[in-house]
Scaffold this active site. Structure first.
Site, mmCIF file in Angstrom:
data_model
loop_
_atom_site.group_PDB
_atom_site.id
_atom_site.type_symbol
_atom_site.label_atom_id
_atom_site.label_comp_id
_atom_site.label_asym_id
_atom_site.label_seq_id
_atom_site.Cartn_x
_atom_site.Cartn_y
_atom_site.Cartn_z
ATOM 1 C CD GLU A 8 24.163 -38.290 -27.965
ATOM 2 O OE1 GLU A 8 24.034 -37.139 -28.427
ATOM 3 O OE2 GLU A 8 24.967 -39.131 -28.395
ATOM 4 C CG HIS A 65 31.196 -30.833 -30.725
ATOM 5 N ND1 HIS A 65 30.906 -29.965 -29.693
ATOM 6 C CD2 HIS A 65 31.255 -30.077 -31.847
ATOM 7 C CE1 HIS A 65 30.788 -28.743 -30.180
ATOM 8 N NE2 HIS A 65 30.993 -28.790 -31.471
ATOM 9 C CG ASN A 102 25.409 -42.650 -27.685
ATOM 10 O OD1 ASN A 102 25.024 -42.198 -28.755
ATOM 11 N ND2 ASN A 102 26.147 -41.940 -26.848
ATOM 12 C CD GLU A 155 26.890 -39.569 -24.752
ATOM 13 O OE1 GLU A 155 26.820 -38.424 -25.261
ATOM 14 O OE2 GLU A 155 27.707 -40.419 -25.133
ATOM 15 C CE LYS A 181 23.420 -38.203 -30.959
ATOM 16 N NZ LYS A 181 23.425 -39.327 -31.898
ATOM 17 N NE ARG A 233 27.157 -45.412 -30.807
ATOM 18 C CZ ARG A 233 28.040 -44.696 -30.132
ATOM 19 N NH1 ARG A 233 28.903 -45.293 -29.327
ATOM 20 N NH2 ARG A 233 28.058 -43.384 -30.228
ATOM 21 C CD GLU A 254 21.724 -30.624 -28.107
ATOM 22 O OE1 GLU A 254 20.739 -31.328 -27.807
ATOM 23 O OE2 GLU A 254 22.893 -30.966 -27.871
#
Length: 621
Positions: free
Chosen positions: A272, A220, A274, A260, A116, A276, A185
């Site tokens: 980020e 989260h 992903n 995302e 990330k 997958r 972040e």
């Protein structure tokens, strides 16, 4: 073309991939740890290969063992699922180097986006340096660079909490993903989590398959997801699609992936990518009428996508059903899943079936339940109704929380954000047992206990039974009469060992009763039978800290020893269970009078870890 596919994963996602393979005539290979020897994904595959050990680090995170398993079983392709090695470029290369087809993006794309920190840099977003965080930056989020699912994440609201958060996040990330890298972040507490599903082929076509809203999260980790994300302006939706396609093209992406964002104040903030398949991919499948796993396989075989994706239709909502207790800090639960029976009309993706064991080593998600309907309101109603009618017998789950969430006014009005459970958890988890459930349990248990029905030709004393449900005790009184079983305030229309019919104030209700030892399920209410006279020896010393779940003690607070002064809420002991770390805190301000926990110790639920003697308020400084 792919002939035999090994899934380098377990549970629900392995079963879901096998389902597509069966429809496409592809033979399947499962891998399994010792703990998963009898798991559903193993039973569903044509062939299975053992990975010795129980923990992820010994088994599903061992890429070398997985590649050997694929070769030994004669597989010609590997699908990583999600989690574990799904975003590990080294594993992807090892699969390709072994001459196998990799059902995923190129290793170079994984390297660019799976971390990330590097993904943010690629998209022009710089994470904060650990040493550079100031009071003005708070709150911040410590986040694992190599994975997701809420593991390796910590919210930091005070600077003095940052070192411990970094240490804990690194340990959790290393255990779950084999990589302890983390970054920091800014934390936006009240944004919406919105993502875009992408699908790209090797011929230059990239699809942006609408949007998903995944704002309802705990720790989260997503709990309820839907597609499309409601309430976005056409301009913002177009921007999200454009950024997602840009991210994919920037790394020559191939296959399925997700980009995302956090949406706040009408703006999209990149989080980020992903690299997958996502847990929540079924809502996109339902809306677009496609099979993303099948498309992943076709892309890996070199087939081209049509220029344009299929049109979207209707709305879909997914709920993740977990074996956990939301009222007890989301504590994961273990034990036997006696029954999982979801009514027709919704989609069920699961890695469990009746009689399976929910163990301690892996994520406690039991299933995903997905509803699709022409409108959002209809999809929410359909999913809530299906979950409410689901026969779910076994450990405590989050089913009631899901039903209440789906019917909450904020969700209905699409005003939810990532702070939803922070605001509403107490109300959503307030005990609300069916008032007649304990009586129904007692009557079902009483049925047939005497060959004469228990009636005597003399006045009888009421029979008494005690039950616990949702942390509350209930005492039930009933009688055996010439006409059968009776209770005050209701008419017993019928009672046998499995069905009880009661009539109260002219309203008749039927209760289905199932008993497994001391565990009783009456409709959707879970009860525990209690002894009529509690054993005094079973009482714990005041201030005892007990293990809420089976797990491993991974840490004890530095310098903690018997005689130490502790403050209420102070973290004392850390347990690891189901790939997450759980803090055991001091119940009160006082003195630690006993410490029974040490790192590496395996504990069972109820094990006394420590004892804190509370200091009376008048004696405190």
């Amino acid at each position: 073309m792919v002939q035999t596919l090994l899934v380098a994963n377990r549970g629900e996602i392995a079963c879901r991939i096998f389902r597509t393979c069966a429809a496409w005539g592809i033979r399947t290979v499962a891998v399994h740890s010792d703990a998963d020897e009898n798991a559903l994904h193993v039973r569903a595959a044509d062939t299975a290969v053992r990975l010795p050990g129980a923990t992820p680090a010994e088994t599903y995170l061992r890429g070398d063992l997985v590649v050997k398993a694929a070769l030994a079983a004669g597989a010609d392709a590997v699908h990583p699922g999600y989690g574990f090695l799904s975003e590990n470029a080294g594993f992807a290369r090892a699969v390709l180097d072994a001459g196998l087809t990799w059902i995923g993006p190129p290793p170079e794309a994984i390297e660019a986006m799976a971390s990330k920190t590097r993904a943010k840099e690629l998209m022009g977003v710089a994470p904060l340096g650990e040493a550079d965080v100031t009071e003005a930056d708070l709150p911040v989020l410590v986040k694992a660079a190599a994975g997701g699912g809420g593991r390796g994440m910590r919210v930091v609201r005070r600077l003095d909490e940052l070192p411990a958060a970094l240490e804990g996040a690194r340990a959790e990330a290393a255990s779950a993903f084999g990589d302890g890298e983390v970054f920091v972040e800014p934390y936006l507490a009240h944004g919406r989590h919105v993502e875009v599903q992408i699908l790209a082929d090797t011929h230059g076509t990239v699809w942006a398959l609408g949007t998903r809203d995944c704002s309802l999260q705990r720790r989260h980790q997503k709990v309820i997801e839907e597609a499309p994300a409601p309430g976005l302006s056409p301009g913002l939706e177009e921007e999200l699609h454009g950024l997602a396609v840009r991210a994919a093209r920037s790394v020559s992406y191939v296959g399925a992936g997700t980009v995302e964002f956090l949406v706040a104040d009408g703006r999209a903030h990149f989080l980020e990518m992903n690299t997958r398949l996502q847990v929540e991919h079924p809502v996109t499948e339902e809306v677009f009428g496609i099979d993303l796993v099948a498309q992943q396989i076709r892309v890996a075989e070199g087939h081209a996508l049509p220029v344009d994706p299929p049109p979207a239709r209707g709305h879909a909502v997914e709920a993740r059903l977990y074996a956990e207790d939301p009222a007890r800090d989301w504590a994961p639960q273990t034990g036997t899943l006696h029954r999982l029976d979801v009514p027709p009309g919704v989609r069920l993706d699961t890695g469990y079936t009746d009689g399976d064991t929910i163990g301690v080593h892996y994520d406690p998600m039991l299933a995903k339940v997905i509803a699709h309907a022409p409108t959002r309101a209809e999809a929410l109603r359909r999913l809530a109704g299906a979950l409410e009618r689901t026969r779910l017998h076994g450990p405590v789950t989050n089913r009631d929380l899901l039903v209440r969430s789906l019917r909450h006014e904020e969700l209905a009005a699409a005003r939810m954000d990532t702070g939803f459970y922070d605001r509403h958890l107490p109300a959503l988890t307030a005990p609300a047992p069916d008032p007649h459930a304990p009586l129904a349990a007692a009557l079902a248990d009483a049925h047939g206990r005497s060959r004469f029905g228990g009636w005597r030709n003399v006045p009888s004393q009421p029979q008494v039974k005690r039950y616990e449900t949702a942390g509350q005790e209930h005492e039930v009184h009933y009688r055996h009469t010439r006409q059968g079983l009776a209770a005050d305030g209701v008419r017993v229309v019928h009672a046998d060992a499995h069905t009880v019919v009661l009539e109260a104030d002219g309203v008749r209700r039927t209760f289905e009763v199932a008993r497994y030892g001391d565990e009783i399920h009456v409709g959707g209410t879970r009860l525990t039978a209690l002894p009529r006279f509690p054993d005094p020896a079973a009482q714990l010393a005041p201030g005892s800290l007990v293990a809420p779940m089976p797990g491993t003690v991974v840490r004890v607070a530095e310098g903690l020893a018997e005689g130490a002064a502790v403050q209420a809420g102070q973290p004392l002991i850390w347990l690891e269970a189901m790939k997450m770390q759980h803090r055991i805190t001091a119940p009160a301000t006082g003195t630690l009078t006993a410490l029974h926990a040490e790192p590496g110790q395996q504990v069972e639920p109820g094990t006394v870890l420590a004892v804190v003697r509370e200091t009376p308020s008048q004696e405190r400084p």
